[in-house]
Design a protein around this motif. Structure first.
Motif, PDB file in Angstrom:
ATOM      1  N   HIS A  98       0.990  -1.787  -0.147  1.00 39.56           N
ATOM      2  CA  HIS A  98      -0.112   0.186  -0.053  1.00 39.56           C
ATOM      3  C   HIS A  98       0.866   1.500   0.243  1.00 39.56           C
ATOM      4  O   HIS A  98       0.225   2.287  -0.379  1.00 39.56           O
ATOM      5  CB  HIS A  98      -0.575  -0.131   1.069  1.00 39.56           C
ATOM      6  N   HIS A  99       1.918   1.161   0.557  1.00 40.79           N
ATOM      7  CA  HIS A  99       2.530   2.646   0.676  1.00 40.79           C
ATOM      8  C   HIS A  99       3.717   3.102  -0.776  1.00 40.79           C
ATOM      9  O   HIS A  99       3.627   3.494  -1.570  1.00 40.79           O
ATOM     10  CB  HIS A  99       4.350   2.366   2.009  1.00 40.79           C
ATOM     11  N   ASP A 100       3.941   1.971  -1.366  1.00 38.67           N
ATOM     12  CA  ASP A 100       4.250   1.794  -3.048  1.00 38.67           C
ATOM     13  C   ASP A 100       2.340   2.454  -3.492  1.00 38.67           C
ATOM     14  O   ASP A 100       3.346   3.280  -4.634  1.00 38.67           O
ATOM     15  CB  ASP A 100       4.063  -0.153  -3.607  1.00 38.67           C
ATOM     16  N   VAL A 101       1.919   2.214  -3.284  1.00 41.14           N
ATOM     17  CA  VAL A 101       0.927   3.138  -3.935  1.00 41.14           C
ATOM     18  C   VAL A 101       0.224   4.544  -4.212  1.00 41.14           C
ATOM     19  O   VAL A 101       0.322   5.195  -5.320  1.00 41.14           O
ATOM     20  CB  VAL A 101      -0.806   2.325  -3.427  1.00 41.14           C
ATOM     21  N   GLU A 102       0.451   4.841  -2.972  1.00 47.14           N
ATOM     22  CA  GLU A 102       1.197   6.448  -2.235  1.00 47.14           C
ATOM     23  C   GLU A 102       2.426   6.985  -3.480  1.00 47.14           C
ATOM     24  O   GLU A 102       2.063   7.868  -4.001  1.00 47.14           O
ATOM     25  CB  GLU A 102       1.420   6.459  -1.325  1.00 47.14           C
ATOM     26  N   VAL A 103       2.920   6.398  -3.102  1.00 48.96           N
ATOM     27  CA  VAL A 103       4.272   6.300  -4.126  1.00 48.96           C
ATOM     28  C   VAL A 103       3.825   6.846  -5.618  1.00 48.96           C
ATOM     29  O   VAL A 103       4.323   7.810  -6.136  1.00 48.96           O
ATOM     30  CB  VAL A 103       5.599   5.657  -4.013  1.00 48.96           C
ATOM     31  N   PHE A 104       3.124   5.405  -6.134  1.00 51.88           N
ATOM     32  CA  PHE A 104       2.634   5.670  -7.461  1.00 51.88           C
ATOM     33  C   PHE A 104       1.846   6.726  -7.738  1.00 51.88           C
ATOM     34  O   PHE A 104       1.776   7.765  -8.564  1.00 51.88           O
ATOM     35  CB  PHE A 104       1.982   4.392  -8.002  1.00 51.88           C
ATOM     36  N   ARG A 105       1.126   7.096  -7.098  1.00 56.21           N
ATOM     37  CA  ARG A 105       0.029   8.122  -6.861  1.00 56.21           C
ATOM     38  C   ARG A 105       0.295   9.674  -7.409  1.00 56.21           C
ATOM     39  O   ARG A 105       0.090  10.406  -8.035  1.00 56.21           O
ATOM     40  CB  ARG A 105      -1.111   8.307  -5.895  1.00 56.21           C
ATOM     41  N   LYS A 106       1.624   9.874  -6.103  1.00 59.86           N
ATOM     42  CA  LYS A 106       2.376  10.923  -6.182  1.00 59.86           C
ATOM     43  C   LYS A 106       3.388  11.861  -7.783  1.00 59.86           C
ATOM     44  O   LYS A 106       3.229  12.272  -7.924  1.00 59.86           O
ATOM     45  CB  LYS A 106       3.536  10.842  -5.190  1.00 59.86           C
ATOM     46  N   ILE A 107       3.450   9.645  -8.027  1.00 65.68           N
ATOM     47  CA  ILE A 107       4.272  10.577  -9.415  1.00 65.68           C
ATOM     48  C   ILE A 107       3.173  11.008 -10.490  1.00 65.68           C
ATOM     49  O   ILE A 107       3.942  11.476 -11.441  1.00 65.68           O
ATOM     50  CB  ILE A 107       5.670   8.923  -9.805  1.00 65.68           C
ATOM     51  N   ASN A 108       2.383   9.936 -10.469  1.00 63.79           N
ATOM     52  CA  ASN A 108       1.090  10.173 -11.905  1.00 63.79           C
ATOM     53  C   ASN A 108       0.014  11.593 -11.425  1.00 63.79           C
ATOM     54  O   ASN A 108       0.388  11.984 -12.612  1.00 63.79           O
ATOM     55  CB  ASN A 108       0.015   8.904 -11.504  1.00 63.79           C
ATOM     56  N   LYS A 109       0.618  11.976 -10.165  1.00 59.04           N
ATOM     57  CA  LYS A 109      -0.172  13.613  -9.856  1.00 59.04           C
ATOM     58  C   LYS A 109       1.121  14.757 -10.667  1.00 59.04           C
ATOM     59  O   LYS A 109       0.260  15.404 -10.942  1.00 59.04           O
ATOM     60  CB  LYS A 109       0.066  13.412  -8.375  1.00 59.04           C
TER      61      LYS A 109
END
Length: 202
Positions: free
Chosen positions: A52-63
């Motif tokens: 789940h912490h990887d998801v947050e990293v992906f979310r920031k990159i996508n943003k």
């Protein structure tokens, strides 16, 4: 009653894509860029096991790629630099970014800043070029309008000259006609005088 432990189950590429509403190819692209920057994912063989912490990293990159229009590599650099001690669980342990990796990220961040400034300068140049092109078009338009006015005036002058020539020709014809009439009148008067004296002196 014992508190129930929350288990952080690994997620697949499709689950990440569905969660963030992005394509699976984008998830793989983000993951590859992160690994190149030193980020580590838990793996089973060659397969990545996302937490789940990887998801947050992906979310920031996508943003960053969507809102700030950064490419993936720069977005990863920004995310990593904001978390100087970004960690990812690898077989239950934390992996800390090394000093060399931090220096690399700082260098990449500096490059990104320079790249952003260059882009701004290029945008300014493009804007100036666009204005110059607009001015050139406007200048060409005014030149064309002026040329058309001059041509029209020239045509009007030619027409007026032709009218004047026609008037002069008519005037010349009138003068010739008057002169001929005057000549005939002179002859007529002379003939009348001769006839009068002839009748008078028989």
């Amino acid at each position: 009653m014992a508190e129930k432990e929350v288990i952080d189950l690994p997620l697949g590429t499709k689950e990440i894509a569905d969660t963030l509403k992005i394509s699976e190819s984008a998830v793989r692209k983000y993951a590859l860029a992160l690994e190149k920057a030193g980020y580590e994912f838990e793996k089973s063989g060659t397969a990545r096991l996302f937490k789940h912490h990887d998801v947050e990293v992906f979310r920031k990159i996508n943003k960053l790629t969507e809102n700030s229009k950064l490419n993936v590599e720069y977005a990863v650099t920004v995310v990593m630099s904001r978390n100087t001690q970004t960690t990812s669980t690898v077989a239950g342990s934390n992996a800390v970014i090394s000093t060399n990796q931090e220096n690399t990220m700082q260098y990449d961040a500096a490059l990104m800043t320079v790249g952003t400034q260059l882009k701004m300068q290029q945008d300014l140049i493009n804007s100036l070029v666009g204005k110059l092109e607009m001015q050139s078009v406007e200048s060409d338009k005014r030149h064309k309008e002026l040329t058309e006015k001059i041509e029209k005036q020239s045509q009007d002058i030619e027409k007026q000259l032709q009218i004047n020539k026609d008037l002069n020709d008519k005037l010349s014809l009138s003068v010739d006609l008057i002169q001929k009439l005057d000549g005939k009148m002179d002859k007529l008067e002379e003939n009348e005088k001769k006839g009068f004296f002839k009748r008078l002196f028989g």
